[in-house]
Design a protein around this motif. Sequence first.
Motif, PDB file in Angstrom:
ATOM      1  N   SER A  41      35.380 106.039 -31.268  1.00 14.77           N
ATOM      2  CA  SER A  41      36.106 107.393 -31.150  1.00 14.77           C
ATOM      3  C   SER A  41      37.467 107.562 -31.878  1.00 14.77           C
ATOM      4  O   SER A  41      37.490 108.589 -32.505  1.00 14.77           O
ATOM      5  CB  SER A  41      36.100 107.939 -29.733  1.00 14.77           C
ATOM      6  OG  SER A  41      34.913 108.081 -29.179  1.00 14.77           O
ATOM      7  N   CYS A  42      37.952 106.371 -32.150  1.00 11.32           N
ATOM      8  CA  CYS A  42      39.126 106.633 -33.082  1.00 11.32           C
ATOM      9  C   CYS A  42      39.041 105.004 -33.647  1.00 11.32           C
ATOM     10  O   CYS A  42      38.166 104.283 -33.302  1.00 11.32           O
ATOM     11  CB  CYS A  42      40.583 106.711 -32.210  1.00 11.32           C
ATOM     12  SG  CYS A  42      41.187 108.193 -32.028  1.00 11.32           S
ATOM     13  N   THR A  43      40.066 104.933 -34.284  1.00 14.03           N
ATOM     14  CA  THR A  43      40.325 103.235 -35.031  1.00 14.03           C
ATOM     15  C   THR A  43      41.662 103.206 -34.825  1.00 14.03           C
ATOM     16  O   THR A  43      42.502 103.571 -34.984  1.00 14.03           O
ATOM     17  CB  THR A  43      40.006 103.775 -36.367  1.00 14.03           C
ATOM     18  OG1 THR A  43      38.522 104.108 -36.797  1.00 14.03           O
ATOM     19  CG2 THR A  43      40.054 102.351 -37.089  1.00 14.03           C
ATOM     20  N   SER A  44      41.623 101.704 -34.293  1.00 11.31           N
ATOM     21  CA  SER A  44      42.977 101.087 -34.065  1.00 11.31           C
ATOM     22  C   SER A  44      43.646 100.733 -35.452  1.00 11.31           C
ATOM     23  O   SER A  44      42.889 100.490 -36.229  1.00 11.31           O
ATOM     24  CB  SER A  44      42.991  99.667 -33.359  1.00 11.31           C
ATOM     25  OG  SER A  44      41.952  98.762 -34.132  1.00 11.31           O
ATOM     26  N   GLY A  45      44.954 100.876 -35.671  1.00 15.29           N
ATOM     27  CA  GLY A  45      45.433 100.634 -36.720  1.00 15.29           C
ATOM     28  C   GLY A  45      45.906  99.113 -36.908  1.00 15.29           C
ATOM     29  O   GLY A  45      45.132  98.242 -37.163  1.00 15.29           O
ATOM     30  N   PHE A  46      47.396  99.007 -37.068  1.00 15.55           N
ATOM     31  CA  PHE A  46      47.978  97.743 -37.132  1.00 15.55           C
ATOM     32  C   PHE A  46      48.445  97.002 -35.986  1.00 15.55           C
ATOM     33  O   PHE A  46      48.812  97.593 -34.973  1.00 15.55           O
ATOM     34  CB  PHE A  46      49.211  97.928 -38.336  1.00 15.55           C
ATOM     35  CG  PHE A  46      48.687  98.610 -39.506  1.00 15.55           C
ATOM     36  CD1 PHE A  46      48.278  97.864 -40.622  1.00 15.55           C
ATOM     37  CD2 PHE A  46      48.988 100.051 -39.861  1.00 15.55           C
ATOM     38  CE1 PHE A  46      47.941  98.286 -41.976  1.00 15.55           C
ATOM     39  CE2 PHE A  46      48.750 100.374 -40.951  1.00 15.55           C
ATOM     40  CZ  PHE A  46      48.053  99.809 -42.010  1.00 15.55           C
ATOM     41  N   THR A  47      48.751  95.896 -35.977  1.00 16.78           N
ATOM     42  CA  THR A  47      49.300  95.116 -35.011  1.00 16.78           C
ATOM     43  C   THR A  47      50.969  95.262 -35.244  1.00 16.78           C
ATOM     44  O   THR A  47      51.284  95.404 -36.210  1.00 16.78           O
ATOM     45  CB  THR A  47      49.000  93.591 -34.891  1.00 16.78           C
ATOM     46  OG1 THR A  47      47.712  93.451 -34.830  1.00 16.78           O
ATOM     47  CG2 THR A  47      49.760  92.738 -33.962  1.00 16.78           C
ATOM     48  N   VAL A  48      51.215  95.949 -34.177  1.00 20.24           N
ATOM     49  CA  VAL A  48      52.885  95.939 -34.121  1.00 20.24           C
ATOM     50  C   VAL A  48      53.431  95.392 -33.033  1.00 20.24           C
ATOM     51  O   VAL A  48      52.711  94.615 -31.999  1.00 20.24           O
ATOM     52  CB  VAL A  48      52.914  97.626 -33.773  1.00 20.24           C
ATOM     53  CG1 VAL A  48      52.325  98.471 -35.003  1.00 20.24           C
ATOM     54  CG2 VAL A  48      52.623  98.044 -32.365  1.00 20.24           C
ATOM     55  N   TYR A  49      54.726  95.268 -32.979  1.00 21.44           N
ATOM     56  CA  TYR A  49      55.510  94.450 -31.966  1.00 21.44           C
ATOM     57  C   TYR A  49      56.666  95.391 -31.737  1.00 21.44           C
ATOM     58  O   TYR A  49      57.326  96.178 -32.447  1.00 21.44           O
ATOM     59  CB  TYR A  49      56.136  93.354 -32.381  1.00 21.44           C
ATOM     60  CG  TYR A  49      57.053  93.228 -33.776  1.00 21.44           C
ATOM     61  CD1 TYR A  49      58.544  93.484 -33.636  1.00 21.44           C
ATOM     62  CD2 TYR A  49      56.578  93.274 -34.901  1.00 21.44           C
ATOM     63  CE1 TYR A  49      59.413  93.694 -34.801  1.00 21.44           C
ATOM     64  CE2 TYR A  49      57.669  93.130 -36.088  1.00 21.44           C
ATOM     65  CZ  TYR A  49      58.825  93.314 -36.114  1.00 21.44           C
ATOM     66  OH  TYR A  49      59.459  93.736 -37.147  1.00 21.44           O
ATOM     67  N   ARG A  50      57.240  95.260 -30.278  1.00 22.00           N
ATOM     68  CA  ARG A  50      58.519  96.206 -29.999  1.00 22.00           C
ATOM     69  C   ARG A  50      59.522  95.674 -30.569  1.00 22.00           C
ATOM     70  O   ARG A  50      60.056  94.622 -30.484  1.00 22.00           O
ATOM     71  CB  ARG A  50      58.459  95.960 -28.448  1.00 22.00           C
ATOM     72  CG  ARG A  50      59.737  96.652 -27.852  1.00 22.00           C
ATOM     73  CD  ARG A  50      59.824  96.884 -26.238  1.00 22.00           C
ATOM     74  NE  ARG A  50      58.596  97.221 -25.856  1.00 22.00           N
ATOM     75  CZ  ARG A  50      58.065  97.036 -24.721  1.00 22.00           C
ATOM     76  NH1 ARG A  50      58.555  96.152 -23.945  1.00 22.00           N
ATOM     77  NH2 ARG A  50      57.053  97.483 -23.988  1.00 22.00           N
ATOM     78  N   ILE A  51      60.465  96.411 -31.316  1.00 23.47           N
ATOM     79  CA  ILE A  51      61.526  96.245 -32.218  1.00 23.47           C
ATOM     80  C   ILE A  51      62.680  95.513 -31.004  1.00 23.47           C
ATOM     81  O   ILE A  51      63.317  94.488 -31.430  1.00 23.47           O
ATOM     82  CB  ILE A  51      62.117  97.622 -32.597  1.00 23.47           C
ATOM     83  CG1 ILE A  51      61.352  97.961 -33.668  1.00 23.47           C
ATOM     84  CG2 ILE A  51      63.462  97.254 -33.415  1.00 23.47           C
ATOM     85  CD1 ILE A  51      61.659  99.430 -34.460  1.00 23.47           C
ATOM     86  N   SER A  52      62.610  96.101 -29.945  1.00 24.39           N
ATOM     87  CA  SER A  52      63.716  95.383 -29.043  1.00 24.39           C
ATOM     88  C   SER A  52      63.606  94.363 -28.199  1.00 24.39           C
ATOM     89  O   SER A  52      64.136  93.836 -27.675  1.00 24.39           O
ATOM     90  CB  SER A  52      64.053  96.721 -27.985  1.00 24.39           C
ATOM     91  OG  SER A  52      63.014  97.028 -27.365  1.00 24.39           O
ATOM     92  N   ASN A  53      62.052  93.930 -28.605  1.00 27.31           N
ATOM     93  CA  ASN A  53      61.685  92.770 -27.953  1.00 27.31           C
ATOM     94  C   ASN A  53      60.439  92.131 -28.645  1.00 27.31           C
ATOM     95  O   ASN A  53      59.253  92.542 -28.341  1.00 27.31           O
ATOM     96  CB  ASN A  53      61.219  93.021 -26.281  1.00 27.31           C
ATOM     97  CG  ASN A  53      60.724  91.634 -25.653  1.00 27.31           C
ATOM     98  OD1 ASN A  53      60.589  90.612 -26.317  1.00 27.31           O
ATOM     99  ND2 ASN A  53      60.328  91.491 -24.386  1.00 27.31           N
ATOM    100  N   PRO A  54      60.677  91.553 -29.738  1.00 28.72           N
ATOM    101  CA  PRO A  54      59.566  91.239 -30.568  1.00 28.72           C
ATOM    102  C   PRO A  54      58.234  90.348 -30.071  1.00 28.72           C
ATOM    103  O   PRO A  54      57.180  90.196 -30.801  1.00 28.72           O
ATOM    104  CB  PRO A  54      60.232  90.597 -32.167  1.00 28.72           C
ATOM    105  CG  PRO A  54      61.675  91.020 -31.864  1.00 28.72           C
ATOM    106  CD  PRO A  54      61.908  91.300 -30.463  1.00 28.72           C
TER     107      PRO A  54
END
Length: 387
Positions: free
Chosen positions: A199-212
């Motif tokens: 139904s949607c598409t996952s984008g990129f792997t991301v990380y939390r800026i405040s806790n990579p």
Amino acid sequence: MKVLTLRKSMVWGITAALFGMGTSSAMEQGDPVLEAYASSYDLSYEEARDRLAMINPVEMDLLEKQLSALPGYVGMRIVHKPELRIQVFADGNATQLAAKARTRVPIEPVNVPRSIAQLEQEATAVSAVLRSRKIGHMYYFDLPAGRIEFHIEAKTTADRELLNSLSSKSAGIRITYVGSVMEETANFVGGQNVNGSQSCTSGFTVYRISNPAVRGVITAGHCTDSNQSSVVVNGVNFSNPQNRMYLGNYDQMWFTQAGHTWTNTIATGQSEPATIQINATASPQVGLFLCKFGQTTLQTCGEVIQTYAQVYNPDNNSTGSWILVKNILLGPMTMAGDSGGPVFGSGGVALGIVIGRGGQGSPNIDNMFFAPVSRFGAINVSILTTN
């Protein structure tokens, strides 16, 4: 018009790091953008490779940053035919700006008839009238013509009469009436859970800026509603939503879940290579050639035609600014199910995520809107990259 060939950029070191400049180049290891570019413009593999090395997204991003710091700069556009060149738009001093541009690509200086400030003032006034009547619309600027292009969902005769009156007062406004300005390319399934593989598409792997150390997946904000507690991506239930923004310039959210391995790779929709690594991020310019992957239409590619497409959404009473991409082939560049999918340039450069396409009756029905990666920081994430 005079075309200037200018000196090499000081940022070649960055380009060399990303693109190899040799036999180990990312482009020589099966770059899907390279293959699409060569096919779209009837170029040899070698010529396409050399062109994309000069106009890679990172170098073009740096060029625009350099030019935008100079007085009089209005914009730039990459032109691919008949010969590769970059048009630099300026308010009266285009030749002087072109002479300062640090790029290997020939530059064509173009002075525009109206400044950005003049265009914005007029467009904002018309948009305010439309918003007050909850009329869906979008607009963007045709810089060489000094014109504002409006696409408007005028439902009644009274609306059209009002708008015709407004446009008749300025030769710098052109109106196209459409059934729908933009359609979000997401489907909703039972229970308002979004199945990311259908139904949607996952984008990129991301990380939390405040806790990579905390990593997850980003997708479009309109793929869920404000009460969403989980999303299913490729059969895995992510029950830990972090942030969601769906208003104005923001249409994004991300989810995370413990116990998974996160890599900086995305699907390409091709058999070879099936995936590519994401090496860097960049902001797009008009004329940049790019591709996207979505679960419905798989890989499609095109050229950026606007970086300032203003779309008013009556549903949330807000206006968002999106990147607009023209499909290089016939047919839709994106359809329902593609929202949130990765938008990327040659060499594995992340550019943004899919938001939607033009609505019914719109000249943009086969074109794509996407949100740039520069906005991801608003939900405290950054894309995981090699570099």
